[in-house]
Motif scaffolding. Structure first.
Motif, short mmCIF file in Angstrom:
data_model
loop_
_atom_site.label_atom_id
_atom_site.label_comp_id
_atom_site.label_asym_id
_atom_site.label_seq_id
_atom_site.Cartn_x
_atom_site.Cartn_y
_atom_site.Cartn_z
N THR A 1 33.12 33.96 31.78
CA THR A 1 34.19 33.60 32.76
C THR A 1 35.63 33.92 32.37
O THR A 1 36.35 34.61 33.29
CB THR A 1 34.12 31.89 33.07
N PHE A 2 35.86 33.82 31.12
CA PHE A 2 37.25 34.17 30.74
C PHE A 2 37.33 35.76 31.08
O PHE A 2 38.58 36.18 31.27
CB PHE A 2 37.55 34.08 29.33
N GLN A 3 36.50 36.48 30.83
CA GLN A 3 36.59 37.96 31.27
C GLN A 3 36.89 38.18 32.74
O GLN A 3 37.37 39.12 33.22
CB GLN A 3 35.38 38.79 30.95
N ILE A 4 36.40 37.47 33.72
CA ILE A 4 36.60 37.37 34.99
C ILE A 4 37.98 37.18 35.37
O ILE A 4 38.47 37.75 36.07
CB ILE A 4 35.59 36.65 35.80
N ILE A 5 38.45 36.13 34.57
CA ILE A 5 39.97 35.56 34.72
C ILE A 5 40.74 36.89 34.28
O ILE A 5 41.78 37.28 35.17
CB ILE A 5 40.14 34.51 34.10
N GLU A 6 40.52 37.56 33.30
CA GLU A 6 41.33 38.54 32.69
C GLU A 6 41.39 39.61 33.58
O GLU A 6 42.54 40.24 33.68
CB GLU A 6 40.77 38.78 31.25
N ALA A 7 40.25 39.93 33.99
CA ALA A 7 39.94 41.28 35.02
C ALA A 7 41.07 41.00 36.33
O ALA A 7 41.63 41.76 36.94
CB ALA A 7 38.60 41.63 35.28
N TYR A 8 40.89 39.67 36.87
CA TYR A 8 41.68 39.06 38.11
C TYR A 8 42.98 39.44 37.72
O TYR A 8 43.65 39.86 38.72
CB TYR A 8 41.04 37.89 38.39
N ASN A 9 43.50 38.60 36.76
CA ASN A 9 44.84 38.67 36.28
C ASN A 9 45.57 40.24 36.26
O ASN A 9 46.27 40.46 36.79
CB ASN A 9 44.94 38.00 35.29
N GLY B 1 43.70 29.36 40.30
CA GLY B 1 43.39 28.15 39.93
C GLY B 1 42.00 27.59 40.02
O GLY B 1 41.37 27.13 39.22
N HIS B 2 40.93 28.27 41.03
CA HIS B 2 40.06 28.23 41.27
C HIS B 2 39.03 28.58 40.16
O HIS B 2 37.94 28.20 39.73
CB HIS B 2 39.56 28.35 42.64
N LEU B 3 39.67 29.87 39.73
CA LEU B 3 38.93 30.55 38.79
C LEU B 3 38.88 29.87 37.49
O LEU B 3 38.01 29.94 36.77
CB LEU B 3 39.37 32.08 38.65
N TYR B 4 40.08 29.26 37.19
CA TYR B 4 40.07 28.46 35.90
C TYR B 4 39.37 27.28 36.08
O TYR B 4 38.68 26.73 35.11
CB TYR B 4 41.56 27.98 35.64
N SER B 5 39.15 26.80 37.36
CA SER B 5 38.15 25.50 37.22
C SER B 5 36.80 25.97 37.22
O SER B 5 35.99 25.20 36.40
CB SER B 5 38.29 25.10 38.85
N PHE B 6 36.40 27.21 37.80
CA PHE B 6 35.08 27.87 37.69
C PHE B 6 34.77 27.89 36.16
O PHE B 6 33.93 27.52 35.65
CB PHE B 6 35.08 29.13 38.29
N HIS B 7 35.73 28.67 35.41
CA HIS B 7 35.78 29.00 34.10
C HIS B 7 35.51 27.44 33.14
O HIS B 7 34.53 27.64 32.22
CB HIS B 7 37.19 29.59 33.61
N GLN B 8 36.07 26.47 33.38
CA GLN B 8 36.18 25.28 32.66
C GLN B 8 34.95 24.61 32.94
O GLN B 8 34.12 23.97 32.21
CB GLN B 8 37.27 24.50 32.87
N LEU B 9 34.63 24.50 34.30
CA LEU B 9 33.11 23.80 34.72
C LEU B 9 32.00 24.64 33.96
O LEU B 9 31.03 24.04 33.50
CB LEU B 9 33.00 23.71 36.25
N THR B 10 32.02 25.94 34.08
CA THR B 10 30.93 26.72 33.67
C THR B 10 30.82 26.49 32.15
O THR B 10 29.60 26.36 31.43
CB THR B 10 31.05 28.33 33.86
N GLY B 11 31.80 26.47 31.54
CA GLY B 11 31.88 26.35 29.93
C GLY B 11 31.26 24.66 29.57
O GLY B 11 30.44 24.70 28.60
N MET C 1 21.80 29.41 27.71
CA MET C 1 23.05 29.44 26.90
C MET C 1 23.67 30.44 26.46
O MET C 1 22.82 31.46 26.08
CB MET C 1 22.54 28.47 25.65
N GLY C 2 25.00 30.56 26.93
CA GLY C 2 25.96 31.77 26.32
C GLY C 2 25.40 32.99 27.28
O GLY C 2 25.96 34.10 26.96
N ARG C 3 24.86 32.71 28.57
CA ARG C 3 24.43 33.91 29.30
C ARG C 3 25.85 34.40 29.98
O ARG C 3 26.49 33.52 30.37
CB ARG C 3 23.27 33.53 30.32
N ASN C 4 25.87 35.67 30.22
CA ASN C 4 26.63 36.13 31.18
C ASN C 4 26.59 35.51 32.49
O ASN C 4 25.57 35.73 33.15
CB ASN C 4 26.84 37.66 31.20
N VAL C 5 27.76 35.27 32.96
CA VAL C 5 27.58 34.68 34.44
C VAL C 5 27.61 35.69 35.56
O VAL C 5 27.01 35.44 36.53
CB VAL C 5 28.88 33.76 34.77
N ILE C 6 27.89 36.89 35.36
CA ILE C 6 27.61 38.27 36.03
C ILE C 6 27.71 39.11 34.95
O ILE C 6 28.00 38.86 34.07
CB ILE C 6 29.01 38.63 37.29
#
Length: 149
Positions: A91-99, A41-51, A81-86
């Motif tokens: 962020t969506f790719q981080i979530i996908e990898a975590y999942n 859930g925190h990853l999704y928060s991170f994703h939405q806040l970063t977006g 703008m549009g920069r990779n976060v890592i």
């Protein structure tokens, strides 16, 4: 009070022969999985806040241009703008990898352990804790919900 509510349902009763240690172990495994759910859930928060921050940069760039600072506007637009976060990841790719690499295998293992060791009965540790803590006969301390209409 309905007598039906005074006994836990079968799905929350310990299978015969299941040890206290196994019930505790499955409870611990379940709590660990629940913690990963919170982390997810925190990853999704991170994703939405970063977006949201990235989208807000549209306004910042526009206002910098209007204020006569085109070089700063260009720098924000090209550098942030549009920069990779890592490296290599939004962020969506981080979530996908975590999942894929952690969360789903954890869920699958926890489910398999409950199926194999406890006949698929979830939350045995919590159900037994509830039984030990409720007040017999109190209308707000029933063993389970009343499912009659």
């Amino acid at each position: 009070m309905n007598g039906y509510n005074n006994v836990p349902d079968r799905a929350h009763q310990r299978p015969e022969g299941l040890s206290n240690t196994t019930v505790r172990a499955l409870g611990s495994l379940s709590r660990a999985l629940e913690t990963t759910e919170r982390a997810r859930g925190h990853l999704y928060s991170f994703h939405q806040l970063t977006g949201t921050a990235d989208l807000e940069l549209d306004e910042a760039v526009q206002l910098l241009r209007e204020a006569g600072h085109p070089k700063w506007a260009d720098q924000v637009q090209t550098e942030i703008m549009g920069r990779n976060v890592i490296p290599d990841h939004w962020t969506f790719q981080i979530i996908e990898a975590y999942n894929d690499s952690y969360h789903q295998p954890f869920k699958d293992l926890e489910r398999a352990a409950v199926e194999r060791l406890a006949e698929g009965r979830d939350h045995l540790y919590e159900a037994e804790m509830k039984e030990s803590r409720r007040t017999a006969g109190h209308p707000a301390h029933t063993a389970r919900p009343d499912t009659t209409p």
